[in-house]
Design a protein around this motif. Structure first.
Motif, PDB file in Angstrom:
ATOM      1  N   UNK A 223       0.822  -1.202   0.000  1.00 38.05           N
ATOM      2  CA  UNK A 223       0.000   0.000   0.000  1.00 38.05           C
ATOM      3  C   UNK A 223       0.861   1.260   0.000  1.00 38.05           C
ATOM      4  N   UNK A 224       1.931   1.236   0.776  1.00 38.07           N
ATOM      5  CA  UNK A 224       2.838   2.372   0.821  1.00 38.07           C
ATOM      6  C   UNK A 224       3.494   2.607  -0.533  1.00 38.07           C
ATOM      7  N   UNK A 225       3.826   1.509  -1.211  1.00 34.66           N
ATOM      8  CA  UNK A 225       4.452   1.606  -2.536  1.00 34.66           C
ATOM      9  C   UNK A 225       3.518   2.299  -3.528  1.00 34.66           C
ATOM     10  N   UNK A 226       2.232   1.970  -3.464  1.00 37.49           N
ATOM     11  CA  UNK A 226       1.260   2.577  -4.366  1.00 37.49           C
ATOM     12  C   UNK A 226       1.002   4.040  -4.007  1.00 37.49           C
ATOM     13  N   UNK A 227       0.838   4.297  -2.720  1.00 34.32           N
ATOM     14  CA  UNK A 227       0.469   5.641  -2.275  1.00 34.32           C
ATOM     15  C   UNK A 227       1.619   6.636  -2.373  1.00 34.32           C
ATOM     16  N   UNK A 228       2.848   6.142  -2.213  1.00 35.18           N
ATOM     17  CA  UNK A 228       4.015   7.037  -2.200  1.00 35.18           C
ATOM     18  C   UNK A 228       4.999   6.698  -3.311  1.00 35.18           C
ATOM     19  N   UNK A 229       4.500   6.186  -4.400  1.00 33.94           N
ATOM     20  CA  UNK A 229       5.387   5.807  -5.495  1.00 33.94           C
ATOM     21  C   UNK A 229       6.159   6.985  -6.061  1.00 33.94           C
ATOM     22  N   UNK A 230       7.451   6.772  -6.300  1.00 30.96           N
ATOM     23  CA  UNK A 230       8.303   7.826  -6.857  1.00 30.96           C
ATOM     24  C   UNK A 230       7.821   8.262  -8.241  1.00 30.96           C
ATOM     25  N   UNK A 231       7.089   7.355  -8.908  1.00 25.97           N
ATOM     26  CA  UNK A 231       6.564   7.679 -10.237  1.00 25.97           C
ATOM     27  C   UNK A 231       5.688   8.937 -10.211  1.00 25.97           C
ATOM     28  N   UNK A 232       5.064   9.188  -9.054  1.00 25.63           N
ATOM     29  CA  UNK A 232       4.182  10.358  -8.939  1.00 25.63           C
ATOM     30  C   UNK A 232       4.976  11.666  -8.993  1.00 25.63           C
TER      31      UNK A 232
END
Length: 236
Positions: A223-232
């Protein structure tokens, strides 16, 4: 070449290694099965449902008959407690009890010999189950919570295969026909929604009945990977 999954192949290899390990220990035959298993894919084999997908499934169920009442209560319960299909299959009416004044369902977990753990039955989880049990009439305490209504197996506990089939069928009815979605997706859904709702690691581990908190942490990391993805942070 036979199209077997990594998990199936590793299970077969594990049996073969144990057999040859025993043969060598008994001095019958040398151990020629010192073979490494295949690397398991990262992540989970099944995906969780979104709140919208779960609601769509539940809203599609016609609860005017026993089948609809059962399927609604069962799918709703699994998505609110994280129960495994084997735990649902083993659940009996007598397992619904009170603990500290609150309704709980005692469960016999995977690999366990007794019903020594429980899940909390919130009003949203308990009410549909009670409605289904009431519709079945007077029941013995050793009656299964979820049973077959067919003439052939009437009153018998649903098998894990039947539970999987029902869940998959209800998903397909609303257009969710992915190999990544199954009855086990409901367990992933419960754990994911609990974390998104603010549950701590300890609370989530207790509900999921994970022996190792590292297993529970995988959900937090995903969940953290999705919410705080560097891609953003990328823009051009």
């Amino acid at each position: 070449d036979q199209g077997l999954s990594v998990y199936t192949i590793n299970s077969y290899l594990s049996v073969v290694r144990k057999l040859f390990g025993w043969l060598e220990a008994m001095k019958i035959y040398p151990n020629i099965a010192r073979v490494k298993g295949l690397q398991k894919p990262r992540g989970y084999r099944k995906e969780p449902l979104s709140k919208e997908q779960l609601r769509e499934i539940l809203d599609s169920l016609d609860r005017s008959g026993l089948d609809g009442l059962r399927d609604y209560a069962m799918i709703n319960l699994m998505a609110r407690t994280g129960l495994r299909d084997v735990e649902v299959s083993r659940a009996m009416v007598s397992d619904i009890r009170q603990k500290s004044g609150k309704p709980v369902l005692w469960v016999q977990g995977k690999g366990r010999d007794a019903k020594d753990d429980f899940v909390l039955l919130t009003p949203e989880a308990e009410k549909p189950v009670r409605a289904y049990l009431k519709a079945r009439g007077k029941l013995q305490e050793n009656a299964p919570v979820f049973c077959s209504h067919s003439d052939r197996n009437k009153g018998q506990a649903l098998t894990t295969r039947s539970i999987s089939r029902i869940a998959k069928s209800r998903m397909r009815d609303v257009g969710l026909d992915s190999k990544k979605m199954s009855a086990h997706s409901l367990r992933h859904t419960a754990i994911t929604l609990a974390i998104q709702g603010g549950a701590s690691l300890e609370q989530t581990q207790a509900m999921a009945r994970h022996t190792d908190p590292k297993t529970t942490m995988i959900y937090f990391h995903n969940l953290e990977r999705i919410q705080s993805g560097a891609e953003r942070c990328i823009s051009f």
